[in-house]
Structure formats: structure tokens, C-alpha cells
Scaffold this motif. Structure first.
Motif, mmCIF file in Angstrom:
data_model
loop_
_atom_site.group_PDB
_atom_site.id
_atom_site.type_symbol
_atom_site.label_atom_id
_atom_site.label_comp_id
_atom_site.label_asym_id
_atom_site.label_seq_id
_atom_site.Cartn_x
_atom_site.Cartn_y
_atom_site.Cartn_z
ATOM 1 N N UNK A 232 1.142 -1.182 -0.230
ATOM 2 C CA UNK A 232 -0.019 -0.467 0.428
ATOM 3 C C UNK A 232 0.499 0.750 -0.106
ATOM 4 N N UNK A 233 0.375 1.883 -1.264
ATOM 5 C CA UNK A 233 1.536 3.601 -0.843
ATOM 6 C C UNK A 233 0.575 4.785 -0.785
ATOM 7 N N UNK B 113 -9.933 2.148 -12.407
ATOM 8 C CA UNK B 113 -11.522 1.869 -13.248
ATOM 9 C C UNK B 113 -11.200 0.631 -11.836
ATOM 10 N N UNK B 114 -10.135 0.031 -11.912
ATOM 11 C CA UNK B 114 -10.514 -1.683 -10.872
ATOM 12 C C UNK B 114 -10.443 -1.262 -9.612
ATOM 13 N N UNK B 115 -10.072 -0.002 -9.251
ATOM 14 C CA UNK B 115 -10.293 0.050 -7.609
ATOM 15 C C UNK B 115 -9.354 0.629 -6.172
ATOM 16 N N UNK B 116 -8.147 -0.017 -8.153
ATOM 17 C CA UNK B 116 -7.298 0.024 -6.474
ATOM 18 C C UNK B 116 -5.681 1.371 -6.930
ATOM 19 N N UNK B 117 -6.138 2.085 -7.164
ATOM 20 C CA UNK B 117 -6.014 3.587 -7.171
ATOM 21 C C UNK B 117 -6.581 4.840 -7.519
ATOM 22 N N UNK C 212 -3.223 14.553 -4.409
ATOM 23 C CA UNK C 212 -3.079 13.007 -3.138
ATOM 24 C C UNK C 212 -3.231 11.267 -4.006
ATOM 25 N N UNK C 213 -2.575 11.086 -3.871
ATOM 26 C CA UNK C 213 -2.423 9.480 -4.322
ATOM 27 C C UNK C 213 -2.877 8.342 -3.120
ATOM 28 N N UNK C 214 -3.812 7.348 -3.458
ATOM 29 C CA UNK C 214 -3.120 5.991 -2.654
ATOM 30 C C UNK C 214 -3.267 4.812 -3.288
ATOM 31 N N UNK C 215 -2.448 4.003 -3.274
ATOM 32 C CA UNK C 215 -2.223 2.612 -4.007
ATOM 33 C C UNK C 215 -2.809 1.206 -3.622
ATOM 34 N N UNK C 216 -2.841 0.243 -3.956
ATOM 35 C CA UNK C 216 -3.224 -0.879 -3.338
ATOM 36 C C UNK C 216 -2.229 -1.776 -4.978
ATOM 37 N N UNK C 217 -0.973 -2.022 -4.842
ATOM 38 C CA UNK C 217 -0.078 -3.122 -5.036
ATOM 39 C C UNK C 217 -0.084 -4.156 -5.135
ATOM 40 N N UNK D 2 6.035 12.586 -3.911
ATOM 41 C CA UNK D 2 6.885 11.702 -3.704
ATOM 42 C C UNK D 2 5.810 10.691 -2.754
ATOM 43 N N UNK D 3 5.937 8.734 -2.931
ATOM 44 C CA UNK D 3 4.989 9.043 -2.322
ATOM 45 C C UNK D 3 5.696 7.279 -0.900
ATOM 46 N N UNK D 4 5.240 7.085 0.041
ATOM 47 C CA UNK D 4 5.769 6.612 0.707
ATOM 48 C C UNK D 4 4.825 5.187 1.112
ATOM 49 N N UNK D 5 6.032 3.500 1.230
ATOM 50 C CA UNK D 5 5.426 2.467 1.243
ATOM 51 C C UNK D 5 4.880 2.084 2.867
#
Length: 184
Positions: A13-14, A70-74, A84-89, A152-155
Motif C-alpha cells: 500500500x502506498x 477503474x479497477x479500484x486499486x488507485x 494526493x494518491x493512494x494505491x494498492x499494488x 513522493x509516495x510512502x510505502x
């Protein structure tokens, strides 16, 4: 899965800012060789982030797709500071290299891919500045060095949650790379 498992079937998660409003970029060279710096205005991406399927890539390479709106992971949100962004990798064979590198970072630079829709140019202190008032966000990439120093993003605690010592993990990764070079 145990905390010390070497199986990477997990998720990273970032979160962080992909862009800070009003911040000047590093120097950019256009396709015709012109040099300029740019900055984004607050609200410049709000329409775009509600209409497009932006993706999260690694080093601006489309085939390293990790997450998508579209897939809900970003997801993106404009606030008073920036985008601001959030992502699930999720780990896959295709995302293996980026996933392994991210797993050893506390933070990572971010760069955006976009199409400028409304911008103006002006001179400031002998520099050309492009002011982006409206743009279409296409992708965000995790990179080693982005155009905007504060982006930048944080893990979110990936290594620590799994009981890994970061220094030991980086040493193992370096040894693996060395062995791969010797074998090739």
C-alpha cells in the motif's frame, strides 16, 4: 503466511502526493529543444481525475501496470496542498521487479504523465515558466527522480510488518543481483 515467509503473494500500500500545487519543476526540455520549468495550479486536474482511467506505472513504462482507477486499486484527490494518491499494488510476475524494489524503500519519487489542455508561458528570473491551468492526467509513475522535488509516495510499513530487517533485506537483494550478473 508466516511473518518471515519469502513468498511474495502480498500487497503493498502506498500513499503520498503525486504533485504539489505551485511548486516549480526541475528544468524540462521540450521535444523541440526548448528549456522551461512548469507548475500546476490547484484545480488543474480535478476534471481529469473524475473522468479518466489513470494508471500507476513504474518508470513511465505502460507494461509495468500496477494499479488503476477503474479497477479500484488507485485513487486520487485534489486537496489544498496538491494531488494526493493512494494505491494498492498486488504482486504478480509482471510487477515483480518494481514490487521488490518498492519493498525496500521508505519513499519513492513520483512523476506524472499528462496532456496539457490550458497553459500559459511567462518569464521569471531569466527562466521560461509554463503554468498549467488544466491538464488531462494519464498516468503516475514511481521513479527514482521526479521533476517535482516534493512529489513522493510512502510505502506503508511493508517490510516491518513482515518482520524483515531492511538492511539485511537490501544485502540479500544486492547479493541476488550480483549472482544474476555472474550467471548472465
Amino acid at each position: 503466511m508466516s511473518a518471515k515467509s519469502n513468498c511474495f503473494s502480498d500487497t503493498i500500500y502506498i500513499e503520498g502526493y503525486a504533485l504539489i500545487w505551485g511548486e516549480l519543476s526541475s528544468e524540462i526540455t521540450s521535444s523541440d529543444g526548448e528549456k522551461f520549468r512548469e507548475r500546476f495550479s490547484k484545480g488543474s486536474l480535478v476534471e481529469s481525475i473524475t473522468k479518466r482511467n489513470q494508471e500507476l506505472w513504474y518508470n513511465h513504462k505502460k507494461f509495468t501496470f500496477h494499479a488503476g482507477v477503474d479497477e479500484g486499486s488507485l485513487q486520487f484527490e485534489e486537496d489544498d496542498v496538491g494531488l494526493w494518491m493512494e494505491a494498492k499494488l498486488v504482486y504478480t510476475d509482471r510487477t515483480k521487479e518494481a514490487f521488490m524494489e518498492l519493498a525496500t524503500w521508505d519513499s519513492k519519487a513520483v512523476s506524472i504523465g499528462f496532456l496539457a489542455k490550458d497553459c500559459t508561458y511567462q518569464r521569471e528570473k531569466s527562466e521560461t515558466i509554463r503554468n498549467v491551468k488544466k491538464a488531462e492526467l494519464v498516468e503516475v509513475s514511481l521513479v527514482n527522480k521526479g521533476a517535482y522535488p516534493s512529489a513522493f509516495v510512502t510505502v506503508k510499513g511493508y517490510m516491518e510488518e513482515r518482520g524483515y530487517n531492511r538492511r539485511e533485506w537490501e544485502q540479500k537483494r544486492a547479493k541476488r543481483r550480483l549472482l544474476q550478473l555472474i550467471d548472465s
